[in-house]
Design an enzyme around this catalytic site. Structure first.
Site, PDB file in Angstrom:
ATOM      1  N   CYS A   2       0.851  -1.175   0.000  1.00 58.78           N
ATOM      2  CA  CYS A   2       0.000   0.000   0.000  1.00 58.78           C
ATOM      3  C   CYS A   2       0.888   1.227   0.000  1.00 58.78           C
ATOM      4  O   CYS A   2       2.115   1.121   0.003  1.00 58.78           O
ATOM      5  CB  CYS A   2      -0.917   0.010   1.227  1.00 58.78           C
ATOM      6  SG  CYS A   2      -2.017  -1.438   1.306  1.00 58.78           S
ATOM      7  N   ARG A  52      -4.655   1.860  -1.109  1.00 60.19           N
ATOM      8  CA  ARG A  52      -4.701   0.439  -0.755  1.00 60.19           C
ATOM      9  C   ARG A  52      -4.607  -0.486  -1.958  1.00 60.19           C
ATOM     10  O   ARG A  52      -5.278  -0.291  -2.968  1.00 60.19           O
ATOM     11  CB  ARG A  52      -5.997   0.127  -0.004  1.00 60.19           C
ATOM     12  CG  ARG A  52      -6.043  -1.324   0.479  1.00 60.19           C
ATOM     13  CD  ARG A  52      -7.359  -1.661   1.129  1.00 60.19           C
ATOM     14  NE  ARG A  52      -7.334  -3.019   1.665  1.00 60.19           N
ATOM     15  CZ  ARG A  52      -8.369  -3.853   1.663  1.00 60.19           C
ATOM     16  NH1 ARG A  52      -9.535  -3.461   1.169  1.00 60.19           N
ATOM     17  NH2 ARG A  52      -8.254  -5.068   2.157  1.00 60.19           N
ATOM     18  N   GLU A  79       2.406  -6.585   5.669  1.00 62.06           N
ATOM     19  CA  GLU A  79       1.663  -7.780   6.071  1.00 62.06           C
ATOM     20  C   GLU A  79       2.084  -8.192   7.470  1.00 62.06           C
ATOM     21  O   GLU A  79       3.282  -8.228   7.782  1.00 62.06           O
ATOM     22  CB  GLU A  79       1.930  -8.940   5.104  1.00 62.06           C
ATOM     23  CG  GLU A  79       1.441  -8.697   3.687  1.00 62.06           C
ATOM     24  CD  GLU A  79      -0.069  -8.573   3.585  1.00 62.06           C
ATOM     25  OE1 GLU A  79      -0.770  -9.244   4.376  1.00 62.06           O
ATOM     26  OE2 GLU A  79      -0.536  -7.806   2.723  1.00 62.06           O
ATOM     27  N   SER A 395      35.820 -14.998  -1.638  1.00 57.34           N
ATOM     28  CA  SER A 395      37.091 -15.670  -1.332  1.00 57.34           C
ATOM     29  C   SER A 395      38.014 -15.573  -2.541  1.00 57.34           C
ATOM     30  O   SER A 395      37.573 -15.707  -3.679  1.00 57.34           O
ATOM     31  CB  SER A 395      36.853 -17.134  -0.958  1.00 57.34           C
ATOM     32  OG  SER A 395      36.272 -17.832  -2.043  1.00 57.34           O
TER      33      SER A 395
END
EC number: 6.3.5.4
Length: 747
Positions: A2, A52, A79, A395
């Site tokens: 949203c 929304r 959420e 590495s």
């Protein structure tokens, strides 16, 4: 997914009508974040705007939420994955919806700002507590959901995106060149970075992950506080010292499975980005336990040659999930238009924009076009950062091990500490090629006191906020989709960060903890597959070539726009930018192209900041996908669609120079290079320092001997020169003649 926007009056309030007018403009600027509903809550001191995207409780889940007497107002973007458990624990409260986010208003009533400790999820939250006369702005632990703010003369404004703040008439609109040019990651410096996050715009603040901002409207006092600290978690790293490695692995598997399952909660369709790597494979496996979902894969020259696309196809087939292989062709005008790239850059709002964002934006766009009800997309972001995903990459070639990785991390930490102290000690390292000064002495003036692994993780934590989470959110939002990241469940990250020092080598080298947790879940072809970059690696030139041609489009349109305005022209030497472009055009690898693109992005953002263009979603046109039933039988056709030469050179092939090509040797043998001329004009310089044995192989190509014969003469393997042969074929420098073909017949 949203969009939030808000105005907090710190002095005499303006009229509600005026506040609404400004809020409306701020909300409209990010309307794509919430196309399903638009709501406002305005009183004398505070104004909230909410856009929304409906995912749970599609009909009744409008925001802002109010408590029973209207004294607490809450907006939530994100959420709350454990909302059902939280809701069950809250008694004597009236819930008006079945939305996951409504639980926040009543949880805050019960616990105050401490409520945030109970949440599992991703969120940015605004709370207006009328009883205490305070506003709280809260951001999740990893910065998955964005939240920016700025303080003006008489008010503080906040929003989900920077462009929303720019819609306020008094918000400063100026790109921060100094901040961007000195950023460690933007410039590519090999150093750790623990700095606070930034927005790259003057006076625009990025609320850090795991923090909240408290605004007291009685005293006008503002304070920022941390409610969750990754550094504190790392400093407690021995708290799982007594667990057996098998228990750590099993605990990890259980948490990951639970996180994926929670991320599936939705009243709308959920999809998955499937890359072919172990991260998205793990998410796909656990998601498939609960539901069928469509998967989406980038099919480009890079993902074809590094085999990501192939493994994604195989995995989806094994899991019985539909897989959409979305085709990215080098010459596709849908991808390579300057105006569409500026649109993407403005969506992202950061110089960290490039091919990865281009690929993913169009992947989302394709998904939305063919699956209109899809509003949620799962991804594998966050696994590399905490599971040791970059250990093999960092590495050194001469020491590909955990010890080698830590050695590299130590170097990065040394560079960070040099930076903190103004490089005053670096001259000693320059004298000898290595530093005689002890790392512990440099650390004595550093408050973080992190060990190399901890410093590395803190750096990746910042990278997540500034790059991964930032982009995944914006690109998904611009396509009316919410991005969910199961690997960034804080319980899972805390579990990994609790692995004792003595077990890191076994569990965090090349994501061993993840790979071992899937031993009984997925075939070894997936769990043991080495990490390959999304588009980087040996075939990154394909992607860089695509982006290079984008910069050349319309007579260098993007470069001209980026550096022709006054702000940029006083900072960047445009003639040098063009010189770099000329240099790159002669470099088959397009070396360091991404850093040039970042400079162009800075110039474009500086210009667009003053213009504040709008963002609109158009899904009437989108990329196409290829239906693949059997990869092996269709591989040739796929390569052809991607414009990849089918002429893969084999040892029995005979190579010849293109008739229009001449190899020229310099007069001095000491130069160890040759010039490649086409139709009498020198096009390339091949140096032994750059290509090694390939220089001698190229000079020995005669149109008669097989490649094996030439390689044997020089004691060189095909693997050593295969990349250079393929480049020479693509540039029409050499041709391939197969045995038993007529003289002069080449392919």
């Amino acid at each position: 997914m949203c969009g939030l926007a808000g105005i907090i009056n710190l002095a005499a309030p303006r009229s509600q009508e005026c506040t609404f007018h400004i809020l409306k403009g701020m909300a409209d600027a990010i309307s794509y974040r919430g196309p399903d509903d638009e709501q406002y809550h305005i009183d004398s001191k505070v104004g909230f705007a909410f856009r929304r995207l409906s995912i749970l409780d599609l009909v009744n889940g409008q925001q802002p939420f109010l408590n029973e007497d209207g004294s607490i107002v809450v907006m939530v973007n994100g959420e709350i994955y454990n909302y059902k458990e939280l809701k069950a624990s809250l008694h004597n409260h009236m819930f008006k919806t079945t939305s996951d986010c409504e639980v926040i208003v009543h949880l805050y009533e019960e616990k105050g700002i401490g409520f945030v400790d109970d949440i599992i999820g991703m969120f940015s939250i605004a709370i207006w507590d009328k009883n205490k006369n305070k506003v709280f702005l809260v951001r999740d632990r990893f910065g998955i959901k964005p939240l920016f703010y700025t303080e003006l003369k008489h008010e503080l404004i906040f929003a989900s995106e920077i462009k929303s703040l720019f819609s306020h008439p008094h918000c400063p609109r100026q790109f921060n060149w100094k901040e961007a040019l000195s950023d460690i990651w933007l410039s590519g410096e090999a150093a750790s970075n623990h700095k606070e996050t930034t927005s790259f715009f003057v006076n625009i603040q990025n609320l850090d992950a795991g923090h909240y901002l408290e605004i007291n409207l009685t005293t006008n006092e503002r304070k920022t506080a941390s409610y969750w600290s990754l550094q504190d978690i790392l400093l407690r790293q021995g708290y799982r010292e007594n667990l057996h490695p098998d228990d750590l692995i099993e605990g990890y598997r259980e948490l990951l499975a639970d996180s994926v399952h929670r991320c599936l909660q939705s009243d709308v369709e959920v999809g998955l980005f499937l890359s072919g790597g172990i991260d998205s494979a793990a998410v796909a496996h656990f998601a498939a336990e609960k539901q069928d979902l469509h998967t989406f894969t980038v099919l480009s020259q890079s993902t074809f040659t590094n085999e990501d696309a192939k493994y994604a196809h195989w995995l989806a087939k094994d899991l019985h999930l539909p897989n959409h292989q979305v085709l990215y062709q080098l010459g596709n005008d849908e991808l390579l238009q300057p105006e569409s790239y500026k649109h993407l850059l403005w969506i992202c709002e950061t110089p960290f924009c490039g091919p990865e964002q281009l690929y993913k934006f169009h992947l989302h766009k394709y998904a939305k076009a063919i699956r209109p009800n899809l509003k949620v997309m799962l991804t594998g972001q966050g696994s590399d950062e905490f599971n040791g995903g970059y250990s093999t990459t960092l590495s050194p070639a001469e020491n590909p091990s955990w010890e080698g990785f830590i050695e590299s991390v130590n170097t990065m930490e040394m560079n960070r500490l040099h930076r903190l102290q103004g490089n005053i000690f670096r001259v000693w390292e320059e004298h000898f090629g290595l530093s005689p000064i002890n790392l512990s002495y440099l650390k004595s003036n550093d408050s973080s006191q992190a060990d190399p692994w901890q410093s590395y993780v803190l750096t990746k934590y910042r990278d997540l906020q500034m790059y991964n989470c930032w982009h995944e959110d914006r690109i998904a939002a611009a396509n009316h989709i919410e991005n969910r990241v199961p690997f960034l469940d804080h319980r899972l990250v805390e579990w990994v960060c609790g692995i004792p020092d003595g077990l890191r080598k076994d569990l965090l080298w090349d994501k061993s903890v993840l790979r071992k947790s899937l031993t009984n879940e997925l075939h070894t072809s997936y769990t043991h597959r080495p990490k390959v970059p999304f588009f980087y690696g040996k075939d990154v030139r394909y992607t860089h070539k695509m982006m290079f041609h984008l910069l050349k489009k319309n007579n260098y349109q993007l470069i001209e726009e980026a550096f022709s305005h006054s702000d940029a022209s006083s900072i960047i030497q445009v003639e040098h930018i063009h010189a770099i472009m000329t240099y790159l055009e002669d470099d088959p690898e397009f070396t360091n192209f991404e850093f040039l693109l970042r400079l162009v992005n800075m110039g474009l953002l500086s210009k667009m900041t003053k213009e504040t263009p709008s963002v609109q979603l158009d899904i009437t046109s989108h990329l196409e996908s290829i239906t693949i039933k059997d990869w092996h039988s269709q591989e040739g056709d796929i390569a052809s669609r991607l414009n990849i030469s089918a002429n893969k050179c084999e040892g029995q092939d005979i190579l010849a120079l293109n008739p229009g090509v001449t190899l020229l040797r310099p007069e001095s043998d000491s130069e160890h290079c040759i010039y490649i001329a086409e139709e009498g004009f020198i096009q390339f310089i091949v140096s032994e320092e750059d290509v090694g044995a390939w220089l001698h192989i190229l000079c020995d190509i005669n149109g008669k001997d097989t490649l094996h014969t030439i390689l044997d003469r020089h004691g060189v393997s095909l693997e050593e020169v295969a990349k250079y042969i393929q480049e020479a074929i693509e540039h029409n420098i050499i041709l391939i003649k197969q045995k038993n073909l007529p003289e002069g017949a080449y392919r």
